[in-house]
Design an enzyme around this catalytic site. Sequence first.
Site, PDB file in Angstrom:
ATOM      1  N   HIS A  85      21.803  36.319  38.378  1.00  0.00           N
ATOM      2  CA  HIS A  85      22.063  37.066  39.341  1.00  0.00           C
ATOM      3  C   HIS A  85      23.773  36.374  39.409  1.00  0.00           C
ATOM      4  CE1 HIS A  85      18.384  38.216  40.629  1.00  0.00           C
ATOM      5  NE2 HIS A  85      17.973  37.085  40.200  1.00  0.00           N
ATOM      6  N   GLU A 101      38.879  43.364  27.589  1.00  0.00           N
ATOM      7  CA  GLU A 101      38.812  44.358  28.508  1.00  0.00           C
ATOM      8  C   GLU A 101      38.690  45.811  27.807  1.00  0.00           C
ATOM      9  OE1 GLU A 101      41.980  43.877  31.666  1.00  0.00           O
ATOM     10  OE2 GLU A 101      41.991  41.642  31.180  1.00  0.00           O
TER      11      GLU A 101
END
Length: 462
Positions: free
Chosen positions: A159, A293
């Site tokens: 998480h 990216e």
Amino acid sequence: MGTSGKSWEKRLSGEVDELAVDFVESLSYDRRLYKYDIAGSIAHAEMLSERGLISRAEFREIRDGLFAISDEIASGKFKFDKIDEDIHMAVEAGLIAKIGDVGKKLHTGRSRNDQVATDLRLWMRDEIEVLQARLTGLQKAFVKLGGKYAGEVMPSYTHLQRAQPVSIGAYVLSFVEQFERDFVRLGNCRDLLNVSPLGSGAVAGSTLDLDRESVAKKLGFAAVSRNSIDAVSDRDFCAEFIFDCSLIATHLSRFAEDFIIYCSSEFSFITISDKYCTSSSMMPQKRNPDMLELIRGKTGSVYGSLMAMLTILKGQPSTYNRDLQEDKIHVFKAADVVSASVDMAAAIVSNTKFNVKRIADGMDEGFLDATALAEYLVKKGVAFRQGHGVVGSLVAMCEKEGKKLGDVDLEVFKETCDAIEEDVYDVLGGGAVAGQYATEGSGGLEQTAEQVEFWKHVLRER
Ligand code: ARG
């Protein structure tokens, strides 16, 4: 408007609309199949000669003509004409222009339908091998990086919250596993597609006594397709290949996302080489991980290819329809994007450093040793659920007092749970836990060293 000289259009009026010529052509992108088209034609022609449908001398003429065309295409000398529509017609027209009437015998017992299905399978067989080699290169880069940092510890996250300490090497090797599955998946795709459609003709096969097995053998196929109706329209292998590419892109994208986060100032876990960063046109201090990216961003195009391929297939009536010509656009696109991204990722991984001091300095944050403490209690005879509660309250207390678990006095520990003894301090501290994992395949130091050795051995053999 002009007049078409195409033999297969004798049936038509002969009128040509430029708009339609541009619309129907695939030559602009399927010419990259030329080597496979020619290999398929040579195998087919040789079989025709074995069956007495053409003479041995005619086969040799056809073969030599095709070799010459192959050389011309390779050297850029071949004159492509979009009126030929696709690579199959371009090569055949080139052959007839070169050797005359004998060239007109090549297409005996064959259709472009079984021809293109064959070409694409041959192309993909090779492409998969090249892509697998690229994946191996990427895996080797990860193993080298992981091996270098196998003895260092970092937090693992679930998480995106601090979870438990692991070897940096184990984290890095987690990617090797993902790309290993991709490697195997591509191999399975290759095995399944390695079937020869040649001899299926347009849809129903041929009345000529063709030797399908012989052609398949010459082209290295493991078998011949069983059903001609299926064989001319089966593009499952295309969808499967693009899915495999999509999963590679998914893995690359998640890796890129991690590295982008880890090289932010907030994390500063890694430094990637300047070679793979760009600066800002406005902000002088910037060092942006643009290559990562782009790896993440290009995933969109690969998924797009998968959606396109599945959609092309879904509404077609049986069997071959011209819709299928669009398959190659998406197959090539997915292969090209993923190939470039895999290579880029390998270069970045090979030029990345973990900032071990910065990581080590933060190991006492986030109670990374809490689970190990709960398991310590299990070893002292406490039920896990109970121990879990004990550690939970200790963590809450520490958080309030701004302490770590290792700062808690033994008396305080004992007040909370009397099973805790002096040796509790051996398991505490972020880094210490990584030396204590006992399960096979854990993120521990020992297990990571074993994994590094395993991968070095496996990849050396490839
Ligand atoms: N260029 C076509 C394709 O890629 C070749 C097959 C054309 N067949 C046909 N019957 N028009 O699918």
